[in-house]
Design a protein around this motif. Structure first.
Motif, short mmCIF file in Angstrom:
data_model
loop_
_atom_site.label_atom_id
_atom_site.label_comp_id
_atom_site.label_asym_id
_atom_site.label_seq_id
_atom_site.Cartn_x
_atom_site.Cartn_y
_atom_site.Cartn_z
N ASP A 66 21.16 40.19 24.99
CA ASP A 66 22.22 41.09 24.52
C ASP A 66 22.24 42.40 25.31
OD1 ASP A 66 22.90 39.19 22.66
OD2 ASP A 66 21.98 40.22 20.95
N ASP A 67 21.05 42.87 25.70
CA ASP A 67 20.97 44.11 26.49
C ASP A 67 21.59 43.89 27.87
OD1 ASP A 67 19.68 45.39 24.39
OD2 ASP A 67 17.68 44.93 25.16
N ALA A 68 21.38 42.72 28.46
CA ALA A 68 21.99 42.41 29.76
C ALA A 68 23.51 42.38 29.64
CB ALA A 68 21.47 41.08 30.29
N GLU A 69 24.00 41.81 28.55
CA GLU A 69 25.46 41.79 28.33
C GLU A 69 26.00 43.20 28.16
OE1 GLU A 69 26.22 39.16 25.03
OE2 GLU A 69 25.48 37.41 26.13
N ALA A 70 25.23 44.07 27.50
CA ALA A 70 25.66 45.46 27.34
C ALA A 70 25.68 46.18 28.68
CB ALA A 70 24.74 46.18 26.35
N ILE A 71 24.70 45.90 29.55
CA ILE A 71 24.70 46.50 30.89
C ILE A 71 25.90 46.00 31.68
CG2 ILE A 71 23.46 46.64 33.08
CD1 ILE A 71 20.84 46.60 31.48
N ASP A 72 26.22 44.71 31.57
CA ASP A 72 27.43 44.16 32.21
C ASP A 72 28.65 44.97 31.78
OD1 ASP A 72 26.19 42.15 33.63
OD2 ASP A 72 26.85 40.53 32.30
N SER A 73 28.75 45.22 30.50
CA SER A 73 29.90 45.94 29.96
C SER A 73 30.00 47.34 30.57
CB SER A 73 29.77 46.03 28.44
OG SER A 73 30.76 46.85 27.91
N ILE A 74 28.84 47.98 30.74
CA ILE A 74 28.84 49.35 31.29
C ILE A 74 29.11 49.35 32.79
CG2 ILE A 74 27.39 51.38 31.72
CD1 ILE A 74 25.85 50.54 29.10
N ILE A 75 28.29 48.60 33.54
CA ILE A 75 28.37 48.66 35.01
C ILE A 75 29.61 47.93 35.53
CG2 ILE A 75 27.23 48.03 37.18
CD1 ILE A 75 25.74 50.22 35.72
N ILE A 76 29.81 46.71 35.07
CA ILE A 76 30.92 45.92 35.60
C ILE A 76 32.22 46.26 34.87
CG2 ILE A 76 31.79 43.58 36.00
CD1 ILE A 76 28.77 42.76 36.26
N GLY A 77 32.16 46.29 33.55
CA GLY A 77 33.36 46.56 32.77
C GLY A 77 33.94 47.94 33.01
N LYS A 78 33.08 48.96 32.98
CA LYS A 78 33.57 50.34 33.12
C LYS A 78 33.41 50.88 34.54
CE LYS A 78 32.47 51.30 28.31
NZ LYS A 78 31.51 51.97 27.41
N GLY A 79 32.40 50.40 35.27
CA GLY A 79 32.13 50.92 36.61
C GLY A 79 32.96 50.29 37.71
N LEU A 80 33.27 49.00 37.57
CA LEU A 80 34.02 48.31 38.62
C LEU A 80 35.35 48.98 38.95
CD1 LEU A 80 34.15 45.97 40.61
CD2 LEU A 80 35.05 44.53 38.77
N PRO A 81 36.14 49.41 37.95
CA PRO A 81 37.40 50.10 38.30
C PRO A 81 37.16 51.37 39.14
CG PRO A 81 37.41 49.45 36.00
CD PRO A 81 36.02 49.19 36.51
N LEU A 82 36.06 52.08 38.88
CA LEU A 82 35.75 53.28 39.67
C LEU A 82 35.36 52.91 41.09
CD1 LEU A 82 33.54 55.15 37.04
CD2 LEU A 82 35.90 55.67 37.65
N LEU A 83 34.55 51.87 41.23
CA LEU A 83 34.10 51.45 42.54
C LEU A 83 35.24 50.91 43.40
CD1 LEU A 83 30.77 49.73 41.46
CD2 LEU A 83 30.97 51.80 42.84
N LYS A 84 36.20 50.24 42.77
CA LYS A 84 37.33 49.68 43.52
C LYS A 84 38.14 50.75 44.23
CE LYS A 84 38.23 45.40 41.02
NZ LYS A 84 39.18 44.68 40.15
N GLU A 85 38.05 51.98 43.76
CA GLU A 85 38.79 53.08 44.38
C GLU A 85 38.09 53.62 45.63
OE1 GLU A 85 39.49 56.09 41.42
OE2 GLU A 85 40.34 54.64 40.02
N LEU A 86 36.83 53.25 45.84
CA LEU A 86 36.06 53.77 46.97
C LEU A 86 36.38 53.02 48.25
CD1 LEU A 86 32.58 54.21 45.26
CD2 LEU A 86 34.28 55.97 45.72
N LYS A 87 36.49 53.76 49.33
CA LYS A 87 36.74 53.16 50.64
C LYS A 87 35.56 52.28 51.04
CE LYS A 87 37.72 54.23 55.41
NZ LYS A 87 37.68 55.23 56.46
#
Length: 171
Positions: A66-87
């Motif tokens: 469950d902790d791994a799923e929560a990390i997925d939610s934070i890094i991939i779920g919330k972080g991926l949109p931020l990273l996609k903006e980076l050159k």
């Protein structure tokens, strides 16, 4: 290498004196050689790993899946949109070992310059995501490591992938 001392019992024999002088002269001749001549005899490395893509891996161990799923939610779920903006951002890969509960996330960039820009900017929002995710690890920390990254093989895993692509539940 220092010269070994001559045994006292043999100090005065002509053969020992000749061997000693020969060693001494050979070493002094080596010392007089230009550095380029000495360097040319050094073993050479016949390859170099070219830096094309660069990846940053964050890893930790979690207490439960469950902790791994929560990390997925934070890094991939919330972080991926931020990273996609980076050159130069090329993607995120996540690895999770269900047996040992090891979690790894790899963020990749298409060049060293784009990776350096990411590291120098340290986007506060993205950094906060890793801090938040690290609180879910066993020791409340993430370890980071940078890699030169290359991918080899064919599309999607090649033949093995192609056989399963119609029915991924076949195994």
């Amino acid at each position: 290498h220092p010269l070994p001392p001559l045994p006292r019992a043999h100090t005065h024999t002509p053969a020992r004196k000749t061997m000693f002088l020969s060693r001494l002269l050979n070493r002094s001749a080596a010392a007089r050689r230009p550095a380029a001549a000495v360097a040319s005899r050094a073993p050479r490395r016949g390859f170099a790993i070219e830096v094309k893509r660069v990846a940053r891996m964050a890893s930790c161990r979690v207490k439960q899946e469950d902790d791994a799923e929560a990390i997925d939610s934070i890094i991939i779920g919330k972080g991926l949109p931020l990273l996609k903006e980076l050159k130069g951002f090329t993607g995120i890969e996540r690895y999770f070992c269900k047996e040992h509960l090891d979690y790894k996330v790899i963020v990749s960039f298409d060049s060293l310059d784009n990776f350096k820009n990411y590291m120098e900017s340290h986007d506060k929002e993205m950094e906060d995501k890793f801090v938040q995710a690290s609180s879910l690890s066993v020791d409340s920390a993430m370890q980071f490591q940078n890699f030169v990254s290359d991918k080899y093989g064919s599309r999607g895993g090649g033949t093995a992938y192609d056989c399963l692509s119609d029915d991924f539940t076949a195994f």
